[in-house]
Motif scaffolding. Structure first.
Motif, PDB file in Angstrom:
ATOM      1  N   GLU A 186       2.526  12.541 -14.111  1.00  0.00           N
ATOM      2  CA  GLU A 186       3.008  13.665 -13.319  1.00  0.00           C
ATOM      3  C   GLU A 186       4.524  13.703 -13.281  1.00  0.00           C
ATOM      4  O   GLU A 186       5.185  12.714 -13.573  1.00  0.00           O
ATOM      5  CB  GLU A 186       2.430  13.672 -11.908  1.00  0.00           C
ATOM      6  N   LYS A 187       5.036  14.879 -12.936  1.00  0.00           N
ATOM      7  CA  LYS A 187       6.473  15.103 -12.824  1.00  0.00           C
ATOM      8  C   LYS A 187       6.771  15.425 -11.368  1.00  0.00           C
ATOM      9  O   LYS A 187       6.748  16.576 -10.955  1.00  0.00           O
ATOM     10  CB  LYS A 187       6.905  16.244 -13.748  1.00  0.00           C
ATOM     11  N   ARG A 188       7.014  14.360 -10.616  1.00  0.00           N
ATOM     12  CA  ARG A 188       7.288  14.475  -9.175  1.00  0.00           C
ATOM     13  C   ARG A 188       8.294  13.402  -8.790  1.00  0.00           C
ATOM     14  O   ARG A 188       8.336  12.340  -9.398  1.00  0.00           O
ATOM     15  CB  ARG A 188       6.015  14.251  -8.346  1.00  0.00           C
ATOM     16  N   SER A 189       9.029  13.641  -7.746  1.00  0.00           N
ATOM     17  CA  SER A 189       9.984  12.649  -7.244  1.00  0.00           C
ATOM     18  C   SER A 189       9.236  11.407  -6.780  1.00  0.00           C
ATOM     19  O   SER A 189       8.134  11.489  -6.249  1.00  0.00           O
ATOM     20  CB  SER A 189      10.771  13.232  -6.069  1.00  0.00           C
ATOM     21  N   GLY A 190       9.866  10.259  -6.968  1.00  0.00           N
ATOM     22  CA  GLY A 190       9.260   9.005  -6.549  1.00  0.00           C
ATOM     23  C   GLY A 190       9.699   8.564  -5.166  1.00  0.00           C
ATOM     24  O   GLY A 190       9.317   7.499  -4.701  1.00  0.00           O
ATOM     25  N   THR A 191      10.500   9.387  -4.489  1.00  0.00           N
ATOM     26  CA  THR A 191      11.000   8.987  -3.173  1.00  0.00           C
ATOM     27  C   THR A 191       9.910   8.993  -2.121  1.00  0.00           C
ATOM     28  O   THR A 191      10.094   8.437  -1.048  1.00  0.00           O
ATOM     29  CB  THR A 191      12.162   9.889  -2.712  1.00  0.00           C
ATOM     30  N   SER A 192       8.782   9.602  -2.426  1.00  0.00           N
ATOM     31  CA  SER A 192       7.649   9.617  -1.499  1.00  0.00           C
ATOM     32  C   SER A 192       6.359   9.699  -2.304  1.00  0.00           C
ATOM     33  O   SER A 192       6.351  10.194  -3.429  1.00  0.00           O
ATOM     34  CB  SER A 192       7.748  10.834  -0.571  1.00  0.00           C
ATOM     35  N   THR A 193       5.277   9.238  -1.711  1.00  0.00           N
ATOM     36  CA  THR A 193       3.986   9.365  -2.380  1.00  0.00           C
ATOM     37  C   THR A 193       3.314  10.698  -2.037  1.00  0.00           C
ATOM     38  O   THR A 193       2.312  11.050  -2.641  1.00  0.00           O
ATOM     39  CB  THR A 193       3.040   8.207  -1.984  1.00  0.00           C
ATOM     40  N   GLU A 194       3.900  11.427  -1.097  1.00  0.00           N
ATOM     41  CA  GLU A 194       3.360  12.732  -0.712  1.00  0.00           C
ATOM     42  C   GLU A 194       3.399  13.701  -1.884  1.00  0.00           C
ATOM     43  O   GLU A 194       4.400  13.797  -2.589  1.00  0.00           O
ATOM     44  CB  GLU A 194       4.161  13.318   0.454  1.00  0.00           C
ATOM     45  N   GLY A 195       2.302  14.421  -2.092  1.00  0.00           N
ATOM     46  CA  GLY A 195       2.250  15.431  -3.131  1.00  0.00           C
ATOM     47  C   GLY A 195       2.065  14.911  -4.544  1.00  0.00           C
ATOM     48  O   GLY A 195       2.062  15.681  -5.489  1.00  0.00           O
ATOM     49  N   ARG A 196       1.910  13.601  -4.686  1.00  0.00           N
ATOM     50  CA  ARG A 196       1.711  13.031  -6.026  1.00  0.00           C
ATOM     51  C   ARG A 196       0.209  12.916  -6.267  1.00  0.00           C
ATOM     52  O   ARG A 196      -0.395  11.867  -6.110  1.00  0.00           O
ATOM     53  CB  ARG A 196       2.445  11.704  -6.126  1.00  0.00           C
ATOM     54  N   THR A 197      -0.369  14.032  -6.663  1.00  0.00           N
ATOM     55  CA  THR A 197      -1.823  14.139  -6.769  1.00  0.00           C
ATOM     56  C   THR A 197      -2.419  13.221  -7.832  1.00  0.00           C
ATOM     57  O   THR A 197      -3.522  12.713  -7.653  1.00  0.00           O
ATOM     58  CB  THR A 197      -2.239  15.596  -7.050  1.00  0.00           C
ATOM     59  N   GLU A 198      -1.702  13.016  -8.941  1.00  0.00           N
ATOM     60  CA  GLU A 198      -2.240  12.148  -9.997  1.00  0.00           C
ATOM     61  C   GLU A 198      -2.319  10.704  -9.511  1.00  0.00           C
ATOM     62  O   GLU A 198      -3.292  10.003  -9.789  1.00  0.00           O
ATOM     63  CB  GLU A 198      -1.383  12.246 -11.265  1.00  0.00           C
ATOM     64  N   LEU A 199      -1.307  10.272  -8.765  1.00  0.00           N
ATOM     65  CA  LEU A 199      -1.337   8.919  -8.199  1.00  0.00           C
ATOM     66  C   LEU A 199      -2.469   8.800  -7.182  1.00  0.00           C
ATOM     67  O   LEU A 199      -3.210   7.815  -7.184  1.00  0.00           O
ATOM     68  CB  LEU A 199       0.004   8.577  -7.545  1.00  0.00           C
ATOM     69  N   GLN A 200      -2.617   9.799  -6.341  1.00  0.00           N
ATOM     70  CA  GLN A 200      -3.685   9.772  -5.342  1.00  0.00           C
ATOM     71  C   GLN A 200      -5.057   9.733  -5.997  1.00  0.00           C
ATOM     72  O   GLN A 200      -5.940   8.982  -5.571  1.00  0.00           O
ATOM     73  CB  GLN A 200      -3.548  10.968  -4.398  1.00  0.00           C
ATOM     74  N   THR A 201      -5.230  10.519  -7.065  1.00  0.00           N
ATOM     75  CA  THR A 201      -6.498  10.521  -7.797  1.00  0.00           C
ATOM     76  C   THR A 201      -6.778   9.133  -8.371  1.00  0.00           C
ATOM     77  O   THR A 201      -7.897   8.612  -8.259  1.00  0.00           O
ATOM     78  CB  THR A 201      -6.466  11.565  -8.935  1.00  0.00           C
ATOM     79  N   LEU A 202      -5.762   8.536  -8.966  1.00  0.00           N
ATOM     80  CA  LEU A 202      -5.902   7.205  -9.558  1.00  0.00           C
ATOM     81  C   LEU A 202      -6.260   6.175  -8.491  1.00  0.00           C
ATOM     82  O   LEU A 202      -7.138   5.336  -8.691  1.00  0.00           O
ATOM     83  CB  LEU A 202      -4.606   6.829 -10.266  1.00  0.00           C
ATOM     84  N   MET A 203      -5.590   6.236  -7.358  1.00  0.00           N
ATOM     85  CA  MET A 203      -5.849   5.287  -6.269  1.00  0.00           C
ATOM     86  C   MET A 203      -7.276   5.445  -5.734  1.00  0.00           C
ATOM     87  O   MET A 203      -7.934   4.462  -5.403  1.00  0.00           O
ATOM     88  CB  MET A 203      -4.839   5.472  -5.138  1.00  0.00           C
ATOM     89  N   GLU A 204      -7.762   6.656  -5.661  1.00  0.00           N
ATOM     90  CA  GLU A 204      -9.126   6.896  -5.177  1.00  0.00           C
ATOM     91  C   GLU A 204     -10.166   6.445  -6.201  1.00  0.00           C
ATOM     92  O   GLU A 204     -11.236   5.971  -5.840  1.00  0.00           O
ATOM     93  CB  GLU A 204      -9.321   8.386  -4.865  1.00  0.00           C
ATOM     94  N   PHE A 205      -9.854   6.590  -7.467  1.00  0.00           N
ATOM     95  CA  PHE A 205     -10.805   6.325  -8.542  1.00  0.00           C
ATOM     96  C   PHE A 205     -10.933   4.839  -8.878  1.00  0.00           C
ATOM     97  O   PHE A 205     -12.009   4.380  -9.266  1.00  0.00           O
ATOM     98  CB  PHE A 205     -10.400   7.112  -9.795  1.00  0.00           C
ATOM     99  N   ALA A 206      -9.852   4.086  -8.738  1.00  0.00           N
ATOM    100  CA  ALA A 206      -9.855   2.667  -9.131  1.00  0.00           C
ATOM    101  C   ALA A 206     -10.851   1.866  -8.282  1.00  0.00           C
ATOM    102  O   ALA A 206     -10.962   2.075  -7.078  1.00  0.00           O
ATOM    103  CB  ALA A 206      -8.449   2.086  -8.999  1.00  0.00           C
TER     104      ALA A 206
END
Length: 185
Positions: free
Chosen positions: A34-54
């Motif tokens: 994804e192309k999102r700022s790393g200053t927060s995890t808010e709005g980083r849907t790909e990371l959230q999907t990965l965290m839920e799926f693992a």
């Protein structure tokens, strides 16, 4: 036991290709980017999907931990969530592997440095803004107007309405209204 990759860049003009290549070389079966700022995890849907799926026994791989988080709080929260699920975190460019004590220690040290770097960048930005304000070159109100308010006013004085002015100048009606309000204010 799957190996998942996570690639992130901060802006849309940056490219995740090099990270994806490194993650594939590290054995990642699925890569979320994804192309999102790393200053927060808010709005980083790909990371959230990965965290839920693992699941337990899986590994999440990043090229560097600053791709995952730029604050100690976010990094600690993500690692805590991974550990609770039995998921391991690894980095391809840093000796991080949360399945080992040394890897966890190094992760925490790098997290401190990533946050420090972010804070330094913010301080330099604020110093630059203060310097520009002192020199009178920083208005803090965005870029200079690209619409001639004089031209908008001239067309209005000739009897054209906002829609006709907008069409004539190839700008939006809202821009016409803003230009008129700026001049009259």
């Amino acid at each position: 036991m799957a190996v998942y990759g996570y690639a992130r860049v901060s802006t849309t003009d940056q490219d995740v290709t090099l990270q994806e290549v490194a993650l594939r070389a590290a054995g990642c079966e699925v890569i979320r980017s994804e192309k999102r700022s790393g200053t927060s995890t808010e709005g980083r849907t790909e990371l959230q999907t990965l965290m839920e799926f693992a699941r337990k026994g899986d590994t999440i791989v990043v090229t560097r931990i600053d791709r995952l988080a730029r604050s100690i709080a976010d990094l600690a929260s993500l690692v805590r969530d991974m550990e609770a699920k039995g998921v391991t975190l690894r980095a391809t460019e840093q000796p991080i592997d949360t399945s080992t004590a040394a890897g966890r220690c190094f992760l925490q040290m790098l997290g401190v440095f990533a946050e420090f770097e972010t804070n330094l960048r913010r301080e330099r930005q604020m110093e630059g803004i203060a310097k520009a304000k002192a020199a009178g070159v920083y208005a803090g109100k965005g870029r200079p107007a690209s619409i001639s308010t004089e031209r908008v006013r001239e067309l209005r004085d000739r009897g054209l309405g906002p829609s006709a002015i907008a069409k004539e100048l190839r700008i939006s009606r809202m821009s016409v209204h803003r230009a008129l309000n700026l001049k009259e204010a």
